[in-house]
Design a protein around this motif. Structure first.
Motif: not given
Length: 362
Positions: A283, A285-286, A288, A295, A349-350, A353-354, A357, A360
């Motif tokens: 969630t 990392t994806s 929007r 968070t 969210a942006n 993700r940044q 990225s 994992s």
């Protein structure tokens, strides 16, 4: 020594938003569970009324006296910030960063904060008391915090006389702070106890031992991200070493409980726990759009997964930083503009993700 004001506070705060305090490194003792340790001293200057009874002129005098006492050669480099002139957003930013309290952020009139490089310590001026001296370190580092705080206290007292009574010790606006005037706080990350529904055990134990359990921003705040602050409630009648030892023993017991719960969750339900961590990471990392509360919750699960070896290519210091940088005021400082809630959720969210990225789930 106070830095010359080569840049205005607005510019300096914007630069500060791109960095992290040393207390977020995540490399101190017991740092899998303990985020940070803090020692805070409440002090009042002799001959002046408490802040609640002081006029604006007197409060200006207190600010000047404190500023002068910290502006002598040989002292660490620090920044003086006139909180009275800050916007509500900048006040919230400093509060999110743990450099000032909610009380200082939300009050009015002459008040200030002096912040050391690296944010290892800050001195609030005209909060509830004339001075609130605090030192903040990564992990369970109470002795180190106390040593630095004691030295700083002595430096100030060398030029500013404190209000002190032979029987009652340091005089403070709130009677619970009288005596040593010390408040010892440890910020703990306890997702295991929360998942196992054992968090009440911490509250009950703390209450029996005259300790308080509070949320991320202290008294009256919520335990966002499974963060809980454990601190002493009284100071009168106990020495600083006694209080430090008392808090340290209780914290180590809570750390032991949390570790045992995590081990049990991993042993008896590894697949379920791994799935929770993977879903939380997925969630983050994806998404929007994502709220601050969600968070914090998801980062908490990922941080536990990282400490249990379920997440790779990610430093715990990054997760610790994200807890702070995704808060509303920080996010707006990073974006360079004030944002309504919906736009903050998109920007958050942006940003997540940044920052995540390259990581994992194992």
């Amino acid at each position: 020594m106070l830095n010359p004001q080569s840049v205005d506070n607005e510019t300096w705060l914007s630069r500060l938003a791109t960095t992290s305090g040393e207390w977020l490194r995540g490399d101190g003792p017991e740092s899998d569970i303990v985020i940070s340790s803090r020692v805070r001293l409440a002090r009042n200057i002799a001959g002046f009324p408490f802040v609640s009874r002081a006029s604006a002129d007197i409060r200006h005098q207190i600010v000047q006296l404190a500023q002068d006492s910290l502006n002598s050669p040989g002292q660490p480099s620090r920044r003086f910030v006139n909180v009275e002139t800050l916007s509500p957003l900048d006040c919230q930013f400093l509060m999110e960063r743990q450099l000032i309290s909610r009380e200082l952020a939300r009050s009015d009139g002459p008040r200030a904060v002096v912040i050391a490089d690296g944010e290892r310590h800050s001195i609030m001026i005209n909060e509830e008391d004339h001075l609130r001296i605090q030192v903040l370190h990564s992990g369970l580092s109470l002795e180190e915090c106390w040593k630095e705080c004691d030295q700083l206290d002595d430096q100030i007292e060398a030029s500013v006389p404190y209000a002190f009574h032979p029987q009652f010790g340091y005089l403070t606006a709130c009677p619970t702070n009288a005596g040593t005037g010390i408040r010892i706080s440890v910020m703990l990350h306890l997702p295991g106890l929360r998942l196992n529904r054992d968090i009440q055990k911490v509250n009950n134990t703390a209450q029996k031992l005259s300790l308080a359990v509070r949320g991320l921003y202290g008294e009256g705040s919520q335990a966002l991200g499974d963060f809980y602050q454990l601190s002493n409630q009284v100071t009168l009648g106990m020495s600083e070493p006694d209080l430090l030892g008392h808090v340290q023993r209780v914290v180590l017991q809570v750390v032991s409980w949390e570790r045992k719960v995590r081990e049990t969750l991993l042993r008896d339900g590894r697949a379920k726990l791994h799935d929770q961590v993977a879903r939380a990471f997925g969630t983050l990392t994806s998404a929007r759009t994502i709220s601050s509360e969600e968070t914090m919750h998801l980062l908490s699960i990922v941080r536990m997964g990282l400490r249990l070896g379920l997440v790779s290519n990610l430093d715990v210091g990054v997760i610790n930083e994200l807890f702070i940088h995704t808060q509303p005021a920080h996010l707006q400082k990073l974006q360079g503009e004030e944002l309504e809630a919906d736009r903050r959720n998109v920007a958050r969210a942006n940003y997540l993700r940044q920052r995540l990225s390259s990581s994992s789930v194992s």
